[in-house]
Design a protein around this motif. Sequence first.
Motif, PDB file in Angstrom:
ATOM      1  N   THR A 269     -60.712 -98.030  64.490  1.00 45.03           N
ATOM      2  CA  THR A 269     -60.849 -96.620  64.865  1.00 45.03           C
ATOM      3  C   THR A 269     -61.291 -96.490  66.321  1.00 45.03           C
ATOM      4  N   VAL A 270     -62.131 -97.396  66.783  1.00 41.63           N
ATOM      5  CA  VAL A 270     -62.603 -97.368  68.169  1.00 41.63           C
ATOM      6  C   VAL A 270     -61.524 -97.874  69.130  1.00 41.63           C
ATOM      7  N   VAL A 271     -60.854 -98.945  68.756  1.00 40.68           N
ATOM      8  CA  VAL A 271     -59.912 -99.614  69.658  1.00 40.68           C
ATOM      9  C   VAL A 271     -58.570 -98.884  69.760  1.00 40.68           C
ATOM     10  N   ASP A 272     -58.055 -98.366  68.640  1.00 43.96           N
ATOM     11  CA  ASP A 272     -56.733 -97.716  68.636  1.00 43.96           C
ATOM     12  C   ASP A 272     -56.885 -96.292  68.095  1.00 43.96           C
ATOM     13  N   ARG A 273     -57.583 -95.465  68.886  1.00 42.40           N
ATOM     14  CA  ARG A 273     -57.941 -94.100  68.464  1.00 42.40           C
ATOM     15  C   ARG A 273     -56.711 -93.225  68.248  1.00 42.40           C
ATOM     16  N   LYS A 274     -55.629 -93.477  68.966  1.00 38.52           N
ATOM     17  CA  LYS A 274     -54.418 -92.657  68.843  1.00 38.52           C
ATOM     18  C   LYS A 274     -53.787 -92.814  67.463  1.00 38.52           C
ATOM     19  N   THR A 275     -53.664 -94.052  66.999  1.00 43.41           N
ATOM     20  CA  THR A 275     -53.036 -94.308  65.701  1.00 43.41           C
ATOM     21  C   THR A 275     -54.012 -94.100  64.552  1.00 43.41           C
ATOM     22  N   PHE A 276     -55.291 -94.375  64.786  1.00 50.20           N
ATOM     23  CA  PHE A 276     -56.307 -94.266  63.744  1.00 50.20           C
ATOM     24  C   PHE A 276     -57.382 -93.274  64.202  1.00 50.20           C
ATOM     25  N   PRO A 277     -57.085 -91.965  64.116  1.00 45.38           N
ATOM     26  CA  PRO A 277     -58.009 -90.964  64.650  1.00 45.38           C
ATOM     27  C   PRO A 277     -59.280 -90.779  63.823  1.00 45.38           C
ATOM     28  N   THR A 278     -59.265 -91.206  62.580  1.00 45.04           N
ATOM     29  CA  THR A 278     -60.451 -91.041  61.731  1.00 45.04           C
ATOM     30  C   THR A 278     -60.902 -92.400  61.196  1.00 45.04           C
ATOM     31  N   VAL A 279     -62.166 -92.456  60.811  1.00 43.69           N
ATOM     32  CA  VAL A 279     -62.702 -93.681  60.210  1.00 43.69           C
ATOM     33  C   VAL A 279     -61.958 -93.975  58.904  1.00 43.69           C
ATOM     34  N   GLY A 280     -61.617 -92.929  58.177  1.00 41.66           N
ATOM     35  CA  GLY A 280     -60.877 -93.104  56.922  1.00 41.66           C
ATOM     36  C   GLY A 280     -59.551 -93.803  57.133  1.00 41.66           C
ATOM     37  N   ALA A 281     -58.833 -93.421  58.184  1.00 42.20           N
ATOM     38  CA  ALA A 281     -57.546 -94.058  58.486  1.00 42.20           C
ATOM     39  C   ALA A 281     -57.748 -95.531  58.840  1.00 42.20           C
ATOM     40  N   GLY A 282     -58.795 -95.808  59.606  1.00 41.66           N
ATOM     41  CA  GLY A 282     -59.092 -97.199  59.969  1.00 41.66           C
ATOM     42  C   GLY A 282     -59.474 -98.028  58.756  1.00 41.66           C
ATOM     43  N   LEU A 283     -60.269 -97.450  57.875  1.00 37.32           N
ATOM     44  CA  LEU A 283     -60.665 -98.167  56.660  1.00 37.32           C
ATOM     45  C   LEU A 283     -59.470 -98.377  55.727  1.00 37.32           C
ATOM     46  N   TRP A 284     -58.582 -97.393  55.636  1.00 35.57           N
ATOM     47  CA  TRP A 284     -57.384 -97.535  54.806  1.00 35.57           C
ATOM     48  C   TRP A 284     -56.534 -98.700  55.324  1.00 35.57           C
ATOM     49  N   TRP A 285     -56.339 -98.723  56.638  1.00 38.45           N
ATOM     50  CA  TRP A 285     -55.571 -99.831  57.227  1.00 38.45           C
ATOM     51  C   TRP A 285     -56.259-101.172  56.968  1.00 38.45           C
ATOM     52  N   ALA A 286     -57.579-101.224  57.155  1.00 36.29           N
ATOM     53  CA  ALA A 286     -58.313-102.477  56.979  1.00 36.29           C
ATOM     54  C   ALA A 286     -58.230-102.967  55.537  1.00 36.29           C
ATOM     55  N   ALA A 287     -58.352-102.059  54.583  1.00 40.95           N
ATOM     56  CA  ALA A 287     -58.260-102.461  53.177  1.00 40.95           C
ATOM     57  C   ALA A 287     -56.875-103.025  52.872  1.00 40.95           C
ATOM     58  N   GLN A 288     -55.832-102.401  53.411  1.00 41.15           N
ATOM     59  CA  GLN A 288     -54.472-102.909  53.208  1.00 41.15           C
ATOM     60  C   GLN A 288     -54.293-104.285  53.841  1.00 41.15           C
ATOM     61  N   THR A 289     -54.862-104.462  55.009  1.00 45.87           N
ATOM     62  CA  THR A 289     -54.674-105.705  55.744  1.00 45.87           C
ATOM     63  C   THR A 289     -55.465-106.853  55.116  1.00 45.87           C
ATOM     64  N   VAL A 290     -56.730-106.611  54.792  1.00 45.24           N
ATOM     65  CA  VAL A 290     -57.566-107.664  54.214  1.00 45.24           C
ATOM     66  C   VAL A 290     -57.021-108.109  52.864  1.00 45.24           C
ATOM     67  N   THR A 291     -56.502-107.176  52.088  1.00 50.48           N
ATOM     68  CA  THR A 291     -55.965-107.531  50.770  1.00 50.48           C
ATOM     69  C   THR A 291     -54.522-108.009  50.842  1.00 50.48           C
ATOM     70  N   THR A 292     -53.953-108.044  52.009  1.00 51.05           N
ATOM     71  CA  THR A 292     -52.562-108.463  52.282  1.00 51.05           C
ATOM     72  C   THR A 292     -51.525-107.587  51.582  1.00 51.05           C
ATOM     73  N   VAL A 293     -51.883-106.332  51.270  1.00 52.08           N
ATOM     74  CA  VAL A 293     -50.916-105.401  50.687  1.00 52.08           C
ATOM     75  C   VAL A 293     -49.997-104.887  51.789  1.00 52.08           C
TER      76      VAL A 293
END
Length: 145
Positions: free
Chosen positions: A44-68
Amino acid sequence: MSQETKLERRLGRSVARAATPRGAAVVIATASTAMTLAAGLLMTVVDRKTFPTVGAGLWWAAQTVTTVGYGDHVPESAAGQLVAVLVMLFGIGFLTVVTAAITSTFVSGSRREEAPSDAESRAAEQLLQIDRRLERIEAALTDSS
């Protein structure tokens, strides 16, 4: 002898706590959750344009960590892509290492349980000696008859 790093000591303590299946689950869940939260906030801090909210960043992180990886949110900046690569490598690599270390602890623990104790070894040796004596007695009795 080389000095252990702070990370190695901390990892050693975590693995020691994971001596039971419940402890292992706690260690793996804690590591996964911490990594997901940190990655989501960082993205959320590094790519604010694509991930404007903490929720969006957490959604991406959950998908990435779980390899979904649904692909609905993809980092566009170079910094965001670098964070993504690190999350992928650490998410897969770190959790694999933690899981392997815990599995190794279980295997070595079961091997220690299976190893005969000194008392069992002595008892087995005494039984072997008794068996040999009985064979000699039987042989002597057979020869004398």
